[in-house]
Design a protein around this motif. Sequence first.
Motif, PDB file in Angstrom:
ATOM      1  N   MET A   1       5.156  16.901  -2.921  1.00 14.93           N
ATOM      2  CA  MET A   1       6.260  16.663  -2.120  1.00 14.93           C
ATOM      3  C   MET A   1       7.756  16.835  -2.768  1.00 14.93           C
ATOM      4  O   MET A   1       7.605  17.322  -4.006  1.00 14.93           O
ATOM      5  N   PRO A   2       8.852  16.551  -2.352  1.00 19.34           N
ATOM      6  CA  PRO A   2       9.877  17.187  -2.936  1.00 19.34           C
ATOM      7  C   PRO A   2      10.320  16.626  -4.269  1.00 19.34           C
ATOM      8  O   PRO A   2      10.054  15.590  -4.904  1.00 19.34           O
ATOM      9  N   LEU A   3      11.380  17.356  -4.846  1.00 23.05           N
ATOM     10  CA  LEU A   3      11.990  16.936  -6.108  1.00 23.05           C
ATOM     11  C   LEU A   3      13.497  16.792  -6.101  1.00 23.05           C
ATOM     12  O   LEU A   3      14.011  17.661  -5.522  1.00 23.05           O
ATOM     13  N   ILE A   4      13.975  15.666  -6.605  1.00 19.85           N
ATOM     14  CA  ILE A   4      15.584  15.353  -6.628  1.00 19.85           C
ATOM     15  C   ILE A   4      15.748  15.362  -8.001  1.00 19.85           C
ATOM     16  O   ILE A   4      15.289  14.735  -8.803  1.00 19.85           O
ATOM     17  N   THR A   5      16.775  16.168  -8.395  1.00 24.02           N
ATOM     18  CA  THR A   5      17.229  16.445  -9.776  1.00 24.02           C
ATOM     19  C   THR A   5      18.506  15.697  -9.832  1.00 24.02           C
ATOM     20  O   THR A   5      19.186  15.904  -9.217  1.00 24.02           O
ATOM     21  N   VAL A   6      18.713  14.735 -10.696  1.00 24.08           N
ATOM     22  CA  VAL A   6      19.918  14.045 -10.839  1.00 24.08           C
ATOM     23  C   VAL A   6      20.688  14.389 -12.043  1.00 24.08           C
ATOM     24  O   VAL A   6      19.972  14.554 -13.059  1.00 24.08           O
ATOM     25  N   SER A   7      21.755  14.882 -11.911  1.00 25.95           N
ATOM     26  CA  SER A   7      22.693  15.570 -12.981  1.00 25.95           C
ATOM     27  C   SER A   7      24.026  14.811 -13.248  1.00 25.95           C
ATOM     28  O   SER A   7      24.426  14.334 -12.363  1.00 25.95           O
ATOM     29  N   GLY A   8      24.502  14.954 -14.446  1.00 28.48           N
ATOM     30  CA  GLY A   8      25.648  14.145 -14.733  1.00 28.48           C
ATOM     31  C   GLY A   8      26.025  14.140 -16.113  1.00 28.48           C
ATOM     32  O   GLY A   8      25.286  14.171 -17.151  1.00 28.48           O
ATOM     33  N   LEU A   9      27.258  13.964 -16.513  1.00 26.01           N
ATOM     34  CA  LEU A   9      27.471  13.618 -17.994  1.00 26.01           C
ATOM     35  C   LEU A   9      26.970  12.291 -18.623  1.00 26.01           C
ATOM     36  O   LEU A   9      26.750  11.403 -17.624  1.00 26.01           O
ATOM     37  N   PRO A  10      26.926  12.285 -19.753  1.00 27.96           N
ATOM     38  CA  PRO A  10      26.461  10.980 -20.372  1.00 27.96           C
ATOM     39  C   PRO A  10      27.311   9.748 -20.108  1.00 27.96           C
ATOM     40  O   PRO A  10      28.488   9.743 -19.781  1.00 27.96           O
ATOM     41  N   SER A  11      26.454   8.694 -19.803  1.00 28.83           N
ATOM     42  CA  SER A  11      26.919   7.494 -19.196  1.00 28.83           C
ATOM     43  C   SER A  11      27.863   7.618 -17.913  1.00 28.83           C
ATOM     44  O   SER A  11      28.803   6.758 -17.904  1.00 28.83           O
ATOM     45  N   SER A  12      27.526   8.461 -17.112  1.00 25.87           N
ATOM     46  CA  SER A  12      28.186   8.505 -15.827  1.00 25.87           C
ATOM     47  C   SER A  12      27.681   7.788 -14.716  1.00 25.87           C
ATOM     48  O   SER A  12      28.326   7.782 -13.645  1.00 25.87           O
ATOM     49  N   GLY A  13      26.633   6.866 -14.986  1.00 27.11           N
ATOM     50  CA  GLY A  13      25.824   6.162 -14.017  1.00 27.11           C
ATOM     51  C   GLY A  13      24.722   6.730 -13.366  1.00 27.11           C
ATOM     52  O   GLY A  13      24.233   6.373 -11.965  1.00 27.11           O
ATOM     53  N   LYS A  14      24.146   7.830 -13.905  1.00 26.82           N
ATOM     54  CA  LYS A  14      23.119   8.415 -13.465  1.00 26.82           C
ATOM     55  C   LYS A  14      21.746   7.556 -13.056  1.00 26.82           C
ATOM     56  O   LYS A  14      21.293   7.568 -12.039  1.00 26.82           O
ATOM     57  N   THR A  15      21.456   6.906 -13.852  1.00 30.13           N
ATOM     58  CA  THR A  15      20.361   5.863 -13.825  1.00 30.13           C
ATOM     59  C   THR A  15      20.647   4.949 -12.551  1.00 30.13           C
ATOM     60  O   THR A  15      19.763   4.509 -11.818  1.00 30.13           O
ATOM     61  N   THR A  16      21.983   4.357 -12.449  1.00 29.73           N
ATOM     62  CA  THR A  16      22.243   3.346 -11.376  1.00 29.73           C
ATOM     63  C   THR A  16      21.955   4.120 -10.107  1.00 29.73           C
ATOM     64  O   THR A  16      21.438   3.627  -9.123  1.00 29.73           O
ATOM     65  N   ARG A  17      22.428   5.412 -10.060  1.00 28.45           N
ATOM     66  CA  ARG A  17      22.541   6.040  -8.902  1.00 28.45           C
ATOM     67  C   ARG A  17      20.924   6.512  -8.450  1.00 28.45           C
ATOM     68  O   ARG A  17      20.394   6.416  -7.375  1.00 28.45           O
ATOM     69  N   ALA A  18      20.286   6.791  -9.502  1.00 27.08           N
ATOM     70  CA  ALA A  18      18.808   7.029  -9.400  1.00 27.08           C
ATOM     71  C   ALA A  18      18.221   5.934  -8.681  1.00 27.08           C
ATOM     72  O   ALA A  18      17.323   6.225  -7.722  1.00 27.08           O
TER      73      ALA A  18
END
Length: 283
Positions: A1-18
């Motif tokens: 099933m699908p893949l969502i790649t989360v991208s962003g600058l370091p410490s931009s809040g990626k894990t919170t958004r994930a």
Amino acid sequence: MPLITVSGLPSSGKTTRALQLKAGLERKIAEVNSDLTVYLINDESLSISKETYRELHSEKATRGAQISAVKRHLGKNTIVIFDNLSYIKGFRYQLFCEAKALSTNACLVHVGAPKDMCVAWNKSRPEGEAWPEDLFDALVFRYEEPNPMSRWDSPLFPIAHEDTEADIPIDEIWDTLVLRKPKPPNAATVLKPVTAGNYLTELDKITTSVVNEIIDLHKTSPGGLVKLDAYDPVVQLPMRLTVASLNRIRRNFVTINKMKPIEVSRIRPHFIEFAIKNLSADM
């Protein structure tokens, strides 16, 4: 099933958004009574240190571990969220190709935040969790921002730093990944089956290499916990080990897998597990 790649600058809040993405998709799954599950992969779950991004060699091994984890969990009943810097467009292209080779959909979520805000957030992180300042600056400098005109960065879902959890377009992401029929893989992304001759050559070469690595590690760490390579699991060597016993185990493994071939990429981890299990049984 699908893949969502989360991208962003370091410490931009990626894990919170994930994590918000994961929660939102799980609510959607419950709402439509689907049997899908959501699996989150990030550097913390893979025990990858920030320091591995300093050197080309260690970062290459890191990307290999990340790709392996994504491939391992992509399945017909799983939505994979890959929470990572994903700052190199070539790496995002590789992830796109892995999804397409499996005839599944993929999308990119870009977590946007100004650099000065990321700097402030990084400084506010607990000691040991923040990016070192020089490495932070290097990663920001090397970041290649996603481009929705590139097929590997599309569909692109931007999430701004001021967006609330309610602003995340869960329904649109769901429609894109789950309801939309995936495009067929290109010839370039389809994994070519190995011929019988090539398979046997790889089987022999890989198992011999692992035997040599175990022997070398045992000389310096008998009975110790070791990693044979950057993205192999930690294994415990027996106190006593002989070359003859290892070669006997290798021959048994080769005989078994000649009759029932496995994917070449799985030979190494399967043989490591087989070897350690059989060595322990012999002691």
